[in-house]
Design an enzyme around this catalytic site. Structure first.
Site, PDB file in Angstrom:
ATOM      1  N   ASN A  10     -50.843  41.370 -31.068  1.00  0.00           N
ATOM      2  CA  ASN A  10     -49.874  42.371 -30.610  1.00  0.00           C
ATOM      3  C   ASN A  10     -50.201  43.684 -31.309  1.00  0.00           C
ATOM      4  O   ASN A  10     -49.858  43.877 -32.476  1.00  0.00           O
ATOM      5  CB  ASN A  10     -48.453  41.909 -30.930  1.00  0.00           C
ATOM      6  CG  ASN A  10     -47.386  42.905 -30.479  1.00  0.00           C
ATOM      7  OD1 ASN A  10     -47.688  43.948 -29.907  1.00  0.00           O
ATOM      8  ND2 ASN A  10     -46.136  42.578 -30.733  1.00  0.00           N
ATOM      9  N   ARG A  87     -50.303  40.657 -26.129  1.00  0.00           N
ATOM     10  CA  ARG A  87     -49.072  41.235 -25.601  1.00  0.00           C
ATOM     11  C   ARG A  87     -49.412  42.612 -25.038  1.00  0.00           C
ATOM     12  O   ARG A  87     -49.919  43.474 -25.754  1.00  0.00           O
ATOM     13  CB  ARG A  87     -48.019  41.378 -26.690  1.00  0.00           C
ATOM     14  CG  ARG A  87     -46.713  41.942 -26.135  1.00  0.00           C
ATOM     15  CD  ARG A  87     -45.707  42.265 -27.222  1.00  0.00           C
ATOM     16  NE  ARG A  87     -44.465  42.782 -26.643  1.00  0.00           N
ATOM     17  CZ  ARG A  87     -43.476  43.313 -27.358  1.00  0.00           C
ATOM     18  NH1 ARG A  87     -43.575  43.389 -28.670  1.00  0.00           N
ATOM     19  NH2 ARG A  87     -42.386  43.769 -26.750  1.00  0.00           N
ATOM     20  N   HIS A 176     -39.274  43.603 -22.275  1.00  0.00           N
ATOM     21  CA  HIS A 176     -38.841  42.392 -23.001  1.00  0.00           C
ATOM     22  C   HIS A 176     -38.917  41.155 -22.112  1.00  0.00           C
ATOM     23  O   HIS A 176     -38.245  40.144 -22.376  1.00  0.00           O
ATOM     24  CB  HIS A 176     -37.405  42.528 -23.530  1.00  0.00           C
ATOM     25  CG  HIS A 176     -37.217  43.541 -24.601  1.00  0.00           C
ATOM     26  ND1 HIS A 176     -36.063  44.301 -24.715  1.00  0.00           N
ATOM     27  CD2 HIS A 176     -38.025  43.945 -25.612  1.00  0.00           C
ATOM     28  CE1 HIS A 176     -36.173  45.115 -25.748  1.00  0.00           C
ATOM     29  NE2 HIS A 176     -37.355  44.919 -26.305  1.00  0.00           N
ATOM     30  N   ARG A 237     -32.950  54.430 -29.982  1.00  0.00           N
ATOM     31  CA  ARG A 237     -32.954  54.915 -28.607  1.00  0.00           C
ATOM     32  C   ARG A 237     -31.524  55.023 -28.082  1.00  0.00           C
ATOM     33  O   ARG A 237     -30.688  54.171 -28.349  1.00  0.00           O
ATOM     34  CB  ARG A 237     -33.760  53.983 -27.696  1.00  0.00           C
ATOM     35  CG  ARG A 237     -35.219  53.878 -28.049  1.00  0.00           C
ATOM     36  CD  ARG A 237     -35.941  52.964 -27.063  1.00  0.00           C
ATOM     37  NE  ARG A 237     -37.227  52.536 -27.595  1.00  0.00           N
ATOM     38  CZ  ARG A 237     -37.700  51.297 -27.495  1.00  0.00           C
ATOM     39  NH1 ARG A 237     -36.987  50.363 -26.884  1.00  0.00           N
ATOM     40  NH2 ARG A 237     -38.870  50.994 -28.005  1.00  0.00           N
ATOM     41  N   GLU A 381     -41.552  34.894 -28.555  1.00  0.00           N
ATOM     42  CA  GLU A 381     -42.492  35.493 -27.615  1.00  0.00           C
ATOM     43  C   GLU A 381     -43.926  35.057 -27.911  1.00  0.00           C
ATOM     44  O   GLU A 381     -44.724  34.848 -26.991  1.00  0.00           O
ATOM     45  CB  GLU A 381     -42.363  37.016 -27.666  1.00  0.00           C
ATOM     46  CG  GLU A 381     -41.011  37.525 -27.194  1.00  0.00           C
ATOM     47  CD  GLU A 381     -40.812  39.002 -27.460  1.00  0.00           C
ATOM     48  OE1 GLU A 381     -41.295  39.807 -26.650  1.00  0.00           O
ATOM     49  OE2 GLU A 381     -40.171  39.335 -28.480  1.00  0.00           O
TER      50      GLU A 381
END
Length: 394
Positions: A10, A87, A176, A237, A381
């Protein structure tokens, strides 16, 4: 070495994560994290079992750090590899599932850089470096957006000029997706019901946050859109804001659009509201100690998350379960309690004892018995990327 492993990579803009995962059992033989990539302070922390070591790569560039991590693999670990899983943040409209990466796939991925300019260059660098370091292994791309490609047009189209969609790919993609896919399947197992029969809202709550409506194992709507900025309140965010805000605040602060977007991405959310931190643990502690701004940040975060559950229940045509996952969703009973307090209209109520106990390790039910259930499902994940990679590589 009889055991088979998948190398999960990743690559982010300033960090690189690596794990050596058994795709069947989920066992990690090795995990590594490189931070401050691209600076003179770059550091790599690598763990095998209980042993942990830190090192400074000779080349602190992203490419140098990935090569440094590859070099840390033993001969036995390399011999046991069946593939490398990457990823990849954005798959656009063309990738609805994981794919084996070949030269043609790389061309398609480079064409998607404009849709995720902060993330895709790093993802591509990781792919290209791993292909060079391990040329005989299958390289597999697993996309954050792929799970949401089952959304119907009514969910993914914006009410903007059609040529924006046709010529510039302006639509809602969602992110996601690997987490939402993993926890929806795991939730069905924990509820002892076929995933095909379930209507789930999965709440991935961490520094980045999103919710998804999952019906019959497929995403039918989600809160993130063209970018990960849309939707829920997050660590830094803003989530949803009036688009007119961009012009309004740009004029008053003498900013360009990029400056406003930067502020919405990095100085908003929990950090912007609380003035304390982007970390929910710190914000909750400040709220408990009397900070009104921190209390407001927690309240807005939970209210917006609960409101999204109601909206996504409409997309599902009903609701069987709410799934909490991610760092906050798994580990903050206080946030779960407050979200559930807003959802009594949907038949949900907290089970205080269960909510206090679950989420630390294996997860479980956190709501009182009823027609609708709330459960905690720890996400993984890396394991799903490993399984996708092994399936395609084998």
């Amino acid at each position: 070495m009889s055991q088979e492993w998948v190398l999960v990579l990743n690559c982010g803009s300033s960090s690189v994560k690596l794990a050596l995962v058994d795709p069947d059992s989920g066992e990690r033989r090795l995990t590594a994290l490189a931070e401050r990539v691209g600076t003179s302070d770059a550091v790599v922390r690598l763990r095998r079992g209980d042993a942990e070591e830190s090192s400074a790569p000779d080349d602190s560039s992203a490419r140098g750090v990935v090569a440094h991590l590859m070099a840390a693999l033993t001969h036995a670990e390399r011999d046991g590899l069946v593939g490398v899983g990457h990823r990849v943040v954005h798959g656009g409209s063309q990738f609805s599932a994981a794919v084996v990466i070949d030269d043609a796939t790389l061309v398609d991925l480079h064409d998607l850089v404009d849709l995720a300019p902060l993330h895709m260059p790093a993802n591509l660098l990781g792919i290209e470096t791993a292909r060079a370091e391990l040329p005989d292994l299958a390289q597999v791309a697993v996309f954050d957006t792929a799970f949401h490609q089952t959304m119907p047009p009514v969910a993914y189209r914006y009410a903007v000029p059609t040529d924006w969609f046709d010529e510039h790919r302006v639509r809602r993609y969602g992110f996601h997706g690997t987490s939402h896919r993993y926890v929806s399947v795991r939730a069905a197992e924990m509820l002892e019901r076929p995933v095909e029969d379930l209507r789930l809202v999965t709440l991935h709550l961490g520094n980045g946050c999103s919710a998804a409506a999952v019906r019959g194992g497929e995403s039918v709507d989600t809160t993130m859109g063209l970018t990960p900025l849309e939707g829920l309140v997050m660590g830094t965010r803003s989530g949803d804001v009036d688009p007119g805000l961009l012009g309004y605040i740009a004029e008053r602060l003498d900013l360009d659009v990029a400056g406003v977007i930067e502020a919405l991405n990095t100085r908003s959310g929990l950090l912007g509201l609380s003035g304390v931190s982007n970390d929910m643990r710190t914000v909750c502690e400040a709220a408990d100690n009397g900070s009104e701004s921190a209390r407001l940040a927690v309240d807005v975060f939970c209210y917006r998350a609960a409101k999204s559950v109601g909206a996504l229940a409409v997309a599902l045509g009903g609701l069987d379960a709410v799934v909490f996952t991610g760092g906050i969703g798994e580990h903050s009973p206080a946030v779960r309690r407050q979200v559930l307090s807003h959802l009594s209209v949907l038949g949900l109520a907290e089970d205080p004892e269960a909510n206090a106990d679950h989420g630390r390790h294996t997860g479980g039910r956190v709501s009182a018995p009823g027609d609708v259930t709330a459960i905690v499902v720890p996400t993984d994940e890396e394991l799903l990327i490993a399984r996708d990679t092994a399936r395609l590589a084998r």
